[in-house]
Design an enzyme around this catalytic site. Structure first.
Site, PDB file in Angstrom:
ATOM      1  N   ASP A  83       0.817  -1.211   0.000  1.00  0.00           N
ATOM      2  CA  ASP A  83       0.000   0.000   0.000  1.00  0.00           C
ATOM      3  C   ASP A  83       0.851   1.261   0.000  1.00  0.00           C
ATOM      4  OD1 ASP A  83      -2.757  -0.164  -0.273  1.00  0.00           O
ATOM      5  OD2 ASP A  83      -3.037  -0.947   1.741  1.00  0.00           O
ATOM      6  N   HIS A 111     -10.396   8.184  -0.092  1.00  0.00           N
ATOM      7  CA  HIS A 111     -10.732   6.799   0.246  1.00  0.00           C
ATOM      8  C   HIS A 111     -11.355   6.834   1.640  1.00  0.00           C
ATOM      9  CE1 HIS A 111      -9.995   2.320   0.121  1.00  0.00           C
ATOM     10  NE2 HIS A 111     -10.355   2.527   1.370  1.00  0.00           N
ATOM     11  N   GLY A 167     -13.556   4.970   4.348  1.00  0.00           N
ATOM     12  CA  GLY A 167     -14.135   3.757   4.903  1.00  0.00           C
ATOM     13  C   GLY A 167     -13.909   3.807   6.397  1.00  0.00           C
ATOM     14  N   ARG A 207     -23.833   3.840   9.304  1.00  0.00           N
ATOM     15  CA  ARG A 207     -25.269   3.559   9.246  1.00  0.00           C
ATOM     16  C   ARG A 207     -25.897   3.726  10.626  1.00  0.00           C
ATOM     17  NH1 ARG A 207     -24.089  -2.048   6.261  1.00  0.00           N
ATOM     18  NH2 ARG A 207     -22.513  -1.933   7.912  1.00  0.00           N
ATOM     19  N   GLU A 255      -8.856  -3.113  -5.286  1.00  0.00           N
ATOM     20  CA  GLU A 255      -7.449  -3.362  -4.974  1.00  0.00           C
ATOM     21  C   GLU A 255      -6.956  -4.657  -5.611  1.00  0.00           C
ATOM     22  OE1 GLU A 255      -7.261  -1.188  -0.605  1.00  0.00           O
ATOM     23  OE2 GLU A 255      -8.162  -3.163  -0.796  1.00  0.00           O
TER      24      GLU A 255
END
Length: 405
Positions: free
Chosen positions: A149, A209, A211, A286, A389
């Protein structure tokens, strides 16, 4: 002949099998909650059907690798008749340190260097190394490819990656910004080039990105120019359980106040902070939005802090790209699905010609679909692109091990 792709997390193991000759995905899965009392195993078949089951806790990553091979051999889909059909294994490795500027084929010397890099990523690299060594025992003759990464960010210049600490820290101990999510950024940059019909070499992007782990990447002329994560993934944006940027003095201060050592404080900053820490409810967006609908103040505050930080980084990256930005691109589980986060992060940028189409944005909630969500007259395109990825890992595998093997 088959390719196996492995993505190890600190408590999870994702895997997928591809056909070597045509790059077709045959099956994928994930083992979650490794080291806990009950582990979860999910298998995703090519038709999209998912089977899920709970098992007695899988105690570590080597055991998870062994379980994965049993699953693949016993699968109803009969993907593998024999484990020796797997000739190549591609690994996502979080931290390559200063040693690895590109993906590499595994050799003893590479493994030694990877182990040396583990001190920079104690939460992530040990599980990857355990997976690599276990595969080496089970499939000793297969080729293993290590994909990092951090490699994508090796183009960042010294004035951007160095911390203003004693220079000897960098020379003697490699203390510097490395950045992460590189496999994701590499894929999204290529897809953006195709969508915008613009050569990568002339492409300037700001990619988010977002998340549970989150970072932002300034891409100049198709290469990483700056990024928010640092020597570890703790720096930068507010994340699901990570604090992001803080005054480093807080570590010693809270160590004294809480009577904990600095390692324990760092653990709190990694696992009990961010959205979870502020809301004191959840790190799942959520759940957070549900709590906000119920009028819960701290959940609303957590979102405000997170999107405020995102907006600050977007603004600063527009500046370092000399106000020459082709597109702002959202990716990751939150970035592609959560239209409210996107709207809050971009609010106000219409004053400099970056216009989000609110209706298009609200419609873009499918984690598998690419969307253009800017207005027609926006000076900068705004895109939502699901990351892949595995695609980057496959591409690196074929570059290192040609298809005429």
């Amino acid at each position: 002949m088959k390719i196996l792709i492995i993505n190890t997390g600190s408590s999870s193991l994702k895997f997928a099998i591809y056909q070597y000759e045509n790059s077709k995905k045959l099956i994928s899965g994930v083992i979650e909650k490794i080291k806990e009392q009950k582990s979860i195993i999910k298998i995703i078949n090519t038709d999209g059907s998912i089977t899920e089951r709970f098992e007695k806790g899988i105690e570590n990553h080597p055991k998870a690798i062994e379980k994965m091979f049993k699953i693949l051999l016993n699968s109803n889909s009969k993907i593998l008749k024999n484990i020796s059909e797997i000739k190549i294994i591609g690994h996502r490795v979080v931290h390559g340190g200063s040693y690895f500027k590109n993906s590499v084929i595994l050799k003893n010397s590479n493994l030694d260097k990877l182990k040396q890099s583990s001190k920079l990523a104690p939460l992530h690299n040990p599980s990857a190394i355990a997976a690599i060594e276990t595969v080496l025992k089970i499939l000793p003759h297969a080729k293993q490819v290590l994909c990092f990464d951090t490699s994508w960010h090796q183009t960042i210049k010294k004035h951007a990656f160095l911390y203003a600490t004693p220079y000897s820290w960098y020379k003697e101990h490699n203390i510097r910004k490395y950045g992460f999510h590189g496999l994701s950024y590499s894929y999204v940059t290529k897809r953006s080039s195709e969508i915008l019909n613009k050569k990568i070499d002339n492409l300037n992007l700001i990619i988010l990105h977002l998340g549970n782990g989150a970072s932002i990447n300034a891409v100049k002329d198709g290469k990483s120019y700056d990024t928010s994560m640092g020597i570890t993934p703790l720096e930068g944006l507010v994340m699901g359980t990570r604090s992001g940027d803080i005054d480093p003095s807080i570590i010693n201060l809270m160590s004294t106040i809480l009577n904990k050592n600095t390692k324990q404080i760092e653990e709190i900053l990694n696992k009990e902070s961010g959205i979870l820490g502020i809301s004191e409810k959840s790190n799942d967006m959520r759940d957070i939005w549900n709590k906000i609908e119920e009028g819960e103040y701290q959940s609303k505050l957590a979102v405000e802090i997170m999107t405020y930080r995102v907006k600050k980084y977007i603004g600063s990256y527009i500046a370092i790209l000399d106000f020459n930005v082709d597109a702002i691109v959202f990716t990751g589980g939150i970035g592609v699905v959560d239209y409210e986060v996107r709207e809050l992060a971009l609010k106000g940028f219409e004053k400099i010609g970056i216009e989000l189409d609110l209706e298009k944005n609200k419609m873009a909630q499918n984690k598998n679909l690419e969307s253009e969500i800017s207005t027609i007259k926006s000076k900068v395109k705004i895109l939502a692109i699901p990351t892949n990825e595995e695609s980057t890992i496959l591409e690196d595998i074929y570059n290192l091990i040609p298809k005429n093997l």
